[in-house]
Design a protein around this motif. Structure first.
Motif, PDB file in Angstrom:
ATOM      1  N   LEU A  79      57.159  33.694  12.476  1.00 35.19           N
ATOM      2  CA  LEU A  79      56.307  32.524  12.282  1.00 35.19           C
ATOM      3  C   LEU A  79      55.510  32.635  10.988  1.00 35.19           C
ATOM      4  O   LEU A  79      55.358  31.655  10.248  1.00 35.19           O
ATOM      5  CB  LEU A  79      55.371  32.355  13.473  1.00 35.19           C
ATOM      6  CG  LEU A  79      56.041  32.151  14.834  1.00 35.19           C
ATOM      7  CD1 LEU A  79      54.982  32.041  15.925  1.00 35.19           C
ATOM      8  CD2 LEU A  79      56.922  30.924  14.827  1.00 35.19           C
ATOM      9  N   VAL A 101      58.241  26.117  11.489  1.00 35.35           N
ATOM     10  CA  VAL A 101      57.367  26.865  12.396  1.00 35.35           C
ATOM     11  C   VAL A 101      57.535  26.352  13.822  1.00 35.35           C
ATOM     12  O   VAL A 101      57.625  27.134  14.773  1.00 35.35           O
ATOM     13  CB  VAL A 101      55.894  26.759  11.951  1.00 35.35           C
ATOM     14  CG1 VAL A 101      54.971  27.417  12.970  1.00 35.35           C
ATOM     15  CG2 VAL A 101      55.712  27.413  10.578  1.00 35.35           C
ATOM     16  N   ARG A 102      57.595  25.029  13.971  1.00 30.68           N
ATOM     17  CA  ARG A 102      57.770  24.451  15.316  1.00 30.68           C
ATOM     18  C   ARG A 102      59.081  24.908  15.935  1.00 30.68           C
ATOM     19  O   ARG A 102      59.132  25.253  17.129  1.00 30.68           O
ATOM     20  CB  ARG A 102      57.739  22.921  15.237  1.00 30.68           C
ATOM     21  CG  ARG A 102      56.414  22.340  14.782  1.00 30.68           C
ATOM     22  CD  ARG A 102      56.544  20.859  14.494  1.00 30.68           C
ATOM     23  NE  ARG A 102      56.467  20.040  15.692  1.00 30.68           N
ATOM     24  CZ  ARG A 102      56.782  18.750  15.721  1.00 30.68           C
ATOM     25  NH1 ARG A 102      57.200  18.133  14.627  1.00 30.68           N
ATOM     26  NH2 ARG A 102      56.683  18.060  16.844  1.00 30.68           N
ATOM     27  N   GLN A 128      58.821  28.658  16.917  1.00 30.50           N
ATOM     28  CA  GLN A 128      57.959  28.826  18.092  1.00 30.50           C
ATOM     29  C   GLN A 128      58.730  28.502  19.369  1.00 30.50           C
ATOM     30  O   GLN A 128      58.652  29.222  20.362  1.00 30.50           O
ATOM     31  CB  GLN A 128      56.726  27.933  17.985  1.00 30.50           C
ATOM     32  CG  GLN A 128      55.682  28.431  16.999  1.00 30.50           C
ATOM     33  CD  GLN A 128      54.540  27.452  16.814  1.00 30.50           C
ATOM     34  OE1 GLN A 128      54.747  26.236  16.821  1.00 30.50           O
ATOM     35  NE2 GLN A 128      53.336  27.969  16.629  1.00 30.50           N
ATOM     36  N   GLU A 129      59.485  27.405  19.317  1.00 39.63           N
ATOM     37  CA  GLU A 129      60.220  26.989  20.518  1.00 39.63           C
ATOM     38  C   GLU A 129      61.420  27.905  20.779  1.00 39.63           C
ATOM     39  O   GLU A 129      61.711  28.246  21.930  1.00 39.63           O
ATOM     40  CB  GLU A 129      60.678  25.529  20.362  1.00 39.63           C
ATOM     41  CG  GLU A 129      61.097  24.875  21.663  1.00 39.63           C
ATOM     42  CD  GLU A 129      59.962  24.710  22.668  1.00 39.63           C
ATOM     43  OE1 GLU A 129      60.269  24.580  23.868  1.00 39.63           O
ATOM     44  OE2 GLU A 129      58.789  24.733  22.260  1.00 39.63           O
ATOM     45  N   HIS A 181      60.598  31.040  22.728  1.00 42.32           N
ATOM     46  CA  HIS A 181      60.225  30.927  24.136  1.00 42.32           C
ATOM     47  C   HIS A 181      61.338  30.362  25.017  1.00 42.32           C
ATOM     48  O   HIS A 181      61.111  30.008  26.177  1.00 42.32           O
ATOM     49  CB  HIS A 181      58.953  30.081  24.273  1.00 42.32           C
ATOM     50  CG  HIS A 181      57.731  30.777  23.742  1.00 42.32           C
ATOM     51  ND1 HIS A 181      57.321  30.653  22.434  1.00 42.32           N
ATOM     52  CD2 HIS A 181      56.866  31.650  24.321  1.00 42.32           C
ATOM     53  CE1 HIS A 181      56.232  31.391  22.240  1.00 42.32           C
ATOM     54  NE2 HIS A 181      55.947  32.005  23.369  1.00 42.32           N
TER      55      HIS A 181
END
Length: 244
Positions: free
Chosen positions: A116, A164-165, A168-169, A172
């Motif tokens: 990130l 970044v989005r 991040q996803e 996870h």
């Protein structure tokens, strides 16, 4: 980016060889390429829903589905949700758990967080040094031209904010439960020395999907290049699997 794929050494052989004997349908997910970069909703569930929308728009009834890297998890979730539509599943460099989910040690957690930070700091800069960390992970055995092409694609196909989005996803993702509900034959191909997604996560996916077969490819690349022997093995395995 659908338009850039046919020009880029990173992706053009995928388009060429996957469409040699089959109709090959490819789409830009939300947030990148020719799709909307300003999408408000940006979750794994949205990606699966987008795939449903593409299938409906094209009018597909039953079809084999290919998922690469994080696209593998989307394909797994879709196949579990729509067993009546997916005849066969092909996964390459895929995983059931993203980096943040599977991180156990402090080093693994720091490595997931570093992704990130690299995207936040380096994606929009003219200096390619930050983005080439990704190139080194995705294409460690690639040529300098491969690295440059990968770097160019990163900047052309999404914004720093979306990068970044996405990361991040990706981190996870967890489709372990859905994987157990896949009912179609599944071919899993994974580079034996994959630097981005180690082989053990391909093995985990194969253990979770009931009717699956894992093929280890002699490569260190997360994205297979056109010139490496592993690519020919990949194409032959996919052709045989779909023809069977």
């Amino acid at each position: 980016h659908l338009g850039y794929d046919v020009e880029s050494p990173v992706w053009r052989h995928w388009v060429r060889d996957m469409s040699a004997h089959h109709t090959f349908i490819r789409y830009d997910e939300r947030g990148c390429g020719l799709s909307d970069w300003d999408a408000k909703d940006f979750t794994f569930h949205d990606w699966v829903t987008d795939l449903e929308s593409v299938v409906d728009a094209v009018g597909l009834e039953r079809f084999p589905l290919l998922g690469v890297s994080q696209g593998g998890a989307v394909a797994v979730a879709y196949a579990a949700r729509h067993p009546e539509k997916v005849t066969k599943l092909v996964l390459c460099g895929a995983y059931a758990r993203g980096r943040a989910v599977r991180a156990q040690s402090e080093d693994e957690k720091r490595a997931a967080a570093l992704d990130l930070d690299l995207a936040r700091v380096g994606w929009g800069r003219d200096d390619p040094a930050f983005r080439q960390v990704f190139a080194a992970q995705f294409l460690p055995d690639g040529t300098r031209a491969d690295w440059d092409a990968f770097d160019q694609l990163q900047r052309r196909t999404t914004s720093p904010e979306n990068a970044v989005r996405f990361l991040q996803e990706f981190a996870h993702i967890d489709v372990r439960e859905q994987a157990g509900h896949v009912r179609c034959p599944t071919l899993i191909l994974h580079s034996r020395n994959d630097h981005r997604v180690p082989m053990r996560y391909g093995e985990e996916l194969a253990a979770l999907i009931p009717d699956s077969r894992l093929v280890a490819l002699a490569s260190s690349n997360h994205l297979l290049t056109a010139t490496e022997p592993g690519w020919r093995v990949f194409c032959d395995e996919v052709d045989a699997f779909l023809a069977d």
